[in-house]
Structure formats: structure tokens, C-alpha cells
Design a protein around this motif. Structure first.
Motif, short mmCIF file in Angstrom:
data_model
loop_
_atom_site.label_atom_id
_atom_site.label_comp_id
_atom_site.label_asym_id
_atom_site.label_seq_id
_atom_site.Cartn_x
_atom_site.Cartn_y
_atom_site.Cartn_z
N PRO A 101 19.13 -58.94 -34.52
CA PRO A 101 18.56 -59.21 -33.19
C PRO A 101 19.45 -60.03 -32.26
O PRO A 101 19.02 -60.42 -31.18
N TRP B 183 21.75 -59.64 -30.05
CA TRP B 183 21.96 -59.32 -28.64
C TRP B 183 20.72 -59.58 -27.80
O TRP B 183 20.80 -59.56 -26.57
N ASN B 184 19.58 -59.88 -28.43
CA ASN B 184 18.41 -60.32 -27.67
C ASN B 184 18.70 -61.63 -26.94
O ASN B 184 18.11 -61.91 -25.90
N PHE B 185 19.59 -62.45 -27.52
CA PHE B 185 20.00 -63.66 -26.81
C PHE B 185 21.50 -63.61 -26.49
O PHE B 185 22.16 -64.63 -26.37
N GLU B 186 22.01 -62.38 -26.36
CA GLU B 186 23.35 -62.12 -25.81
C GLU B 186 24.45 -62.71 -26.66
O GLU B 186 25.42 -63.27 -26.16
N THR C 156 17.46 -52.98 -31.76
CA THR C 156 17.13 -54.08 -32.67
C THR C 156 16.02 -53.66 -33.63
O THR C 156 15.08 -54.40 -33.88
N ARG D 50 17.55 -68.89 -24.30
CA ARG D 50 17.50 -67.46 -24.64
C ARG D 50 16.98 -67.27 -26.06
O ARG D 50 16.19 -66.37 -26.32
N ILE D 51 17.43 -68.13 -26.97
CA ILE D 51 16.96 -68.04 -28.35
C ILE D 51 15.48 -68.38 -28.42
O ILE D 51 14.70 -67.70 -29.12
N TYR E 71 13.37 -65.51 -27.17
CA TYR E 71 13.31 -64.43 -28.17
C TYR E 71 12.33 -64.81 -29.29
O TYR E 71 11.50 -63.99 -29.70
N ARG E 72 12.40 -66.05 -29.74
CA ARG E 72 11.50 -66.48 -30.82
C ARG E 72 10.05 -66.37 -30.38
O ARG E 72 9.19 -65.93 -31.16
N ARG F 256 8.82 -64.28 -28.18
CA ARG F 256 8.46 -62.85 -28.15
C ARG F 256 8.12 -62.35 -29.54
O ARG F 256 7.15 -61.60 -29.72
N VAL F 257 8.91 -62.76 -30.51
CA VAL F 257 8.66 -62.33 -31.89
C VAL F 257 7.33 -62.87 -32.39
O VAL F 257 6.54 -62.14 -33.01
#
Length: 250
Positions: free
Chosen positions: A130, A132-135, A159, A232-233, A236-237, A239-240
């Protein structure tokens, strides 16, 4: 459990066994754990094969996100640089390194698997990348060299979770085997790795790998160094976690 036991290192003659030992955290790579792995791969004199596996239910759940709120972007950048250094040590080791994976193989854990010479997984292992979810460009070139640009872009762009049989089909895994047979797999790999003189193995491995270490490290610095990494991380967390809650409510 003491931090000192996060990585277990056992040498038996010419075999080095490295075990990820944070089962309570699905072997997620903490800063201390990465430093212990770097230490383990620093001196491989006299070793003909190194084996990496994980204790507990999973091989490795990726980058440890505990304490994220207390970390700065700079802290996280440094940690990812050290992870990349550790992965480069594995990928460019002067000896064959065998990964034995089961359960979840996620993010930096999947990158560790990819970096190995031989990659064995149980049939129920599940892979995902995953980053690239936070580039984050961690491991992208190594993955592309291994499975090709089409498979790599599909895996990274979507992903998606990848089942072990599909990982075998695309070349991410080299073999499927169940955990009771891991000892036999290890012994067969050690026999194979010992067929040539140590110097010949070292030179052969060097000539059969593309060296992109400088470019890979530069990509880590450029992507992880972009302001807002922690946010960004964290996004993402969240969203998960939201997706997991929705799945649990169905």
C-alpha cells in the motif's frame, strides 16, 4: 517482550536463521527491529544461506505505525531510509537469502520478501503493497525487476491483496510450501547454495542482479521527503480502519 528480542538470530554452521519476533504486532517493522536486522546482515562471513521467517500468525505486517502521532516527517523519513538500507543489504547480499512467509505479507514486509533470492510462501499467505497510498517509492524498482512493469503497476496502483497462488504465477513467490515442510525447504536451499565455491556464488549473484541502489535511495528521499508524510500515512490508516468497520457491519 524486550526490544532486544525483536529479531532472533541463530547460526548453525553455514546456515543463518533470522526470525522476526514481534508476533503481538504481526511482526511490524519497528525502528529497533530494522536496526537489529541491519546488524544481522552486516557480517555474513562463513554463511552460505540466510533464512528469514516470522514468528506467530504472520510473516510481517509492514512498517510499524505505532507512535505515528509523536513522529515528525523527519523521523519517518529517517526510518524509511533505514528500511531501504536494510532491504538493499538483503537484495545485494553476497549469499542467497531465503524468505519463508505465511499469513500477512504487507508493505515493507512484502518488500523484504521481494528482496530475497528465493521466496517461499504458504498457500494462505496474502500479499499487499500500500505504500503509494502515501506516495512512498519503497521497493518499486525491485518489484518491477522481479515481476515486470505490468504486474507491478497493477499491484501497486490497485493496492490489491494478492493470494499466494497468484503471487507464484506472476513470479513474486518462487514456491508454495506449508510450514511443516519449511525445514526441508531450508535444507534443500542450503544444499543448492553450497554447490559452488563461496566466491563463485558471490560473483554470480552480483552479475545476475541489477544494481539500482543509488536510484532507489534517491527515490525514497524524494518521496518520503515530501512535506506531509505523517499526515498522508495517518489519512491512509483512517481509510483502512473505516473500511474494516464497514466490512464488520455487513
Amino acid at each position: 517482550m524486550s526490544d532486544q528480542n525483536d529479531v532472533l538470530v541463530e547460526r548453525n554452521d553455514t546456515l543463518l536463521k533470522v526470525t522476526l519476533n514481534r508476533p503481538q504486532a504481526a511482526n511490524a517493522l519497528s525502528q529497533n527491529m530494522v536496526e537489529q536486522l541491519i546488524s544481522a546482515f552486516t557480517d555474513l562471513d562463513g554463511i552460505r544461506l540466510c533464512v528469514i521467517e516470522g514468528n506467530g500468525k504472520h510473516f510481517c505486517a509492514g512498517f510499524d505505525l505505532s507512535g505515528l502521532e509523536q513522529s515528525s516527517d523527519g523521523d519517518l523519513l529517517w526510518r524509511f531510509v533505514r528500511v531501504e538500507l536494510m532491504l538493499q543489504m538483503v537484495h545485494h547480499a553476497p549469499i542467497p537469502i531465503l524468505a519463508l512467509a505465511h499469513g500477512r505479507v504487507v508493505g515493507a514486509g512484502a518488500d523484504l520478501f521481494v528482496a530475497c533470492w528465493q521466496r517461499v510462501a504458504t498457500a494462505n499467505a496474502v500479499f499487499s503493497m500500500p505504500g503509494w497510498n502515501f506516495e512512498l517509492a519503497l521497493g518499486t524498482r525491485r518489484l518491477t525487476q522481479l515481476v515486470g512493469s505490468r504486474h507491478a503497476s497493477e499491484l501497486l496502483l490497485e493496492t490489491r491483496q494478492l493470494a499466494a497462488p497468484t503471487a507464484l504465477e506472476m513470479g513474486l513467490a518462487t514456491e508454495l510450501a506449508e510450514m511443516p515442510s519449511f525445514t526441508d525447504v531450508t535444507q534443500a536451499a542450503l544444499k543448492r547454495a553450497s554447490m559452488l565455491p563461496a566466491a563463485a556464488v558471490r560473483e554470480m549473484l552480483e552479475l545476475t542482479r541489477t544494481d539500482t541502489r543509488e536510484a532507489d535511495m534517491a527515490s525514497i528521499v524524494l518521496t518520503a521527503g515530501k512535506p506531509g508524510l505523517r499526515d498522508r500515512i495517518a489519512a491512509y490508516r483512517e481509510r483502512v480502519i473505516g473500511q474494516q468497520r464497514k466490512s464488520a457491519d455487513k
